[in-house]
Design a protein around this motif. Sequence first.
Motif, PDB file in Angstrom:
ATOM      1  N   THR A   1       0.818  -1.130   0.080  1.00 53.82           N
ATOM      2  CA  THR A   1      -0.090  -0.138   0.031  1.00 53.82           C
ATOM      3  C   THR A   1       1.102   1.240  -0.010  1.00 53.82           C
ATOM      4  OG1 THR A   1      -0.091  -0.074   2.523  1.00 53.82           O
ATOM      5  CG2 THR A   1      -1.779  -1.071   1.203  1.00 53.82           C
ATOM      6  N   SER A   2       0.387   2.401  -0.507  1.00 58.05           N
ATOM      7  CA  SER A   2       1.039   3.641  -0.415  1.00 58.05           C
ATOM      8  C   SER A   2       0.171   4.839  -0.380  1.00 58.05           C
ATOM      9  CB  SER A   2       2.113   3.648  -1.722  1.00 58.05           C
ATOM     10  OG  SER A   2       3.179   4.819  -1.792  1.00 58.05           O
ATOM     11  N   ASP A   3       0.549   6.013   0.199  1.00 59.75           N
ATOM     12  CA  ASP A   3      -0.155   6.997   0.108  1.00 59.75           C
ATOM     13  C   ASP A   3      -1.548   6.936   0.661  1.00 59.75           C
ATOM     14  OD1 ASP A   3       1.889   9.364  -1.370  1.00 59.75           O
ATOM     15  OD2 ASP A   3       2.214   7.354  -2.088  1.00 59.75           O
ATOM     16  N   ILE A   4      -1.556   6.297   1.753  1.00 56.90           N
ATOM     17  CA  ILE A   4      -3.053   5.811   2.237  1.00 56.90           C
ATOM     18  C   ILE A   4      -3.419   7.328   2.620  1.00 56.90           C
ATOM     19  CG2 ILE A   4      -4.185   4.782   4.150  1.00 56.90           C
ATOM     20  CD1 ILE A   4      -3.444   2.959   1.787  1.00 56.90           C
ATOM     21  N   HIS A   5      -2.905   8.026   3.336  1.00 57.18           N
ATOM     22  CA  HIS A   5      -3.008   9.444   3.577  1.00 57.18           C
ATOM     23  C   HIS A   5      -4.253   9.411   4.777  1.00 57.18           C
ATOM     24  CE1 HIS A   5      -0.335  12.019   1.512  1.00 57.18           C
ATOM     25  NE2 HIS A   5      -0.486  11.300   0.503  1.00 57.18           N
ATOM     26  N   GLY A   6      -4.286   8.735   5.667  1.00 56.61           N
ATOM     27  CA  GLY A   6      -5.218   8.777   6.712  1.00 56.61           C
ATOM     28  C   GLY A   6      -6.574   7.851   6.319  1.00 56.61           C
ATOM     29  N   TYR A   7      -6.668   7.493   5.269  1.00 55.14           N
ATOM     30  CA  TYR A   7      -8.176   6.858   5.061  1.00 55.14           C
ATOM     31  C   TYR A   7      -8.116   5.455   5.281  1.00 55.14           C
ATOM     32  CZ  TYR A   7      -9.529  11.041   2.233  1.00 55.14           C
ATOM     33  OH  TYR A   7      -9.805  12.234   1.795  1.00 55.14           O
ATOM     34  N   VAL A   8      -9.112   5.160   6.122  1.00 53.26           N
ATOM     35  CA  VAL A   8      -9.485   3.861   6.724  1.00 53.26           C
ATOM     36  C   VAL A   8     -10.930   3.683   6.415  1.00 53.26           C
ATOM     37  CG1 VAL A   8      -9.710   2.374   8.601  1.00 53.26           C
ATOM     38  CG2 VAL A   8      -7.920   4.197   8.677  1.00 53.26           C
ATOM     39  N   LEU A   9     -12.008   4.386   6.659  1.00 61.24           N
ATOM     40  CA  LEU A   9     -13.266   3.972   6.119  1.00 61.24           C
ATOM     41  C   LEU A   9     -13.480   4.274   4.684  1.00 61.24           C
ATOM     42  CD1 LEU A   9     -15.220   5.476   9.483  1.00 61.24           C
ATOM     43  CD2 LEU A   9     -14.175   3.080   8.942  1.00 61.24           C
TER      44      LEU A   9
END
Length: 524
Positions: free
Chosen positions: A10-18
Amino acid sequence: MEQSIHIFVTSDIHGYVLPLTYANNEKADLGLAKTAALIKENMSNNLNTFLIDNGDLIQGTPLTYYHAKTEQSDVNPMVHVLNELNYDAAIVGNHEFNYGLPYLYKTIEESKLPWLSANIVHQGSEKPVFGQPYVIKTFECGIKVALLGLTTQYIPNWENPNHIKGLSFLDAVETAKKWVPYLRSKSDVMIVSYHGGFERDLRTGKPTEMLTKENQAYQLCMEVEGIDVLLTGHQHRLLEGEVNGATIIMPGTQGTELGYVEINVHGEGDSWKVKKKEAKLISVSDYEPDQQVLDLIQPYESETQKWLDQALGQVDGDMTITDPMLTRLADHPFIEFINKVQMEAAGVDISSTALFDDHSKGFSEHITMRDIVSNYVYPNTLKVIEITGRDMKDALERSASYFSVNEEGDPIINPAFSIPKPQHYNYDMWEGIHYVIDLAKPIGHRIVSLMNKGKPIENDSLYEVVMNNYRAGGGGDYPMFKGKRVVKDIPIDMSELMANYILKRGTIQATCDHNWRVEISSFF
């Protein structure tokens, strides 16, 4: 004997979980909860797995902002998820520094996995700041896989200096040349995970951006021998393929895709050779979010949603954005509002800001904290710097290059600001001066009028201007600002400054003095 190694990234998730967008809480095919379902399914079906996050994990949503600013006693929510999913390693990205070193160190201490970056070192030494530059994972079959972590070296051009004090950022390619031969001697498969992107076209090798060394992935492939797989990020692109024998992948942003590389090796005992490699991107769109991750993140999310729904004030007039392009072609009440907040906080009468992306909707009649953080998406602070009139004109010319003109004579976005990724945040709009951009003129000569208090801006005159810390450091190819005298540093996030500005007044006025415009004087 044949064996397969399965790399998931994974990369550059930037805080997105939901799987939602915070501006309106609408469902979206993104986030680590969906990615987790995909990871679990694929890892349960395969032996010899390696799970890696390639950086820019802990910043980017109200969830991560709220935790960093108010709930630091709890484990970082993003690390909580990675721990639960048994990630093998994470790479330090540039946005990991946005909340300061103490917060980053705390985050790393809470992690059950190592954080890698071989080229971020203590000043005056070659000792990596975050402990180890690499890991070697040995599978039951005896295959050894080395993973080297690298980070874009361009961070000092963007980050608040206080957030990176005492650190040096070495050239990623030169660092790889040092470590890859060493790791090759100790492993059968060599993976480099680089939080950076490609500076050249993958097929032609032609530059796709200014060669500033912000992105060096192509150079890594061409100049560093022995890389089997190069995991990349930072540019938020969807890429899979091969460059000069290195299998490459970049899995976008916000968890919309999982990167997967399968490596087939042949051998036995201490002798294994890579025979085949294949990279592919797997979309999360067909997956339901993982319930375990949803349960884990719920306490954090609940508090964040309460905070987002706080009422702050209201607007008298219209501050909504219906067309981002039109907002960038002429002065707009919402842009003027941001500049007013900056000027009041700084005590100066010239300011510049940007409309960061095309998702910003401005403010409707009633303003909540959700409206602020969905419009102003970065944890920027402010600086007042002293610049010359020539610096100002050069900066405006840089912004004016954001536009091209199509065959019909209509303004469009210059591909240099949209490829390889959108860079709307690098087009600035100013308050406190009057200027005209003429798109009929060639790039570099488009500012046809530039006035301050009724008089032309003089090249050698000095002006104090407030802007965000990213731009004040020269970020976004604004070298005219780099190294300028800092008159004032305002170490308060813009989100907080905007909220306080509204709370102080209760009602804010939607005003627009039309101090600038974009025109096309002639065409053809």
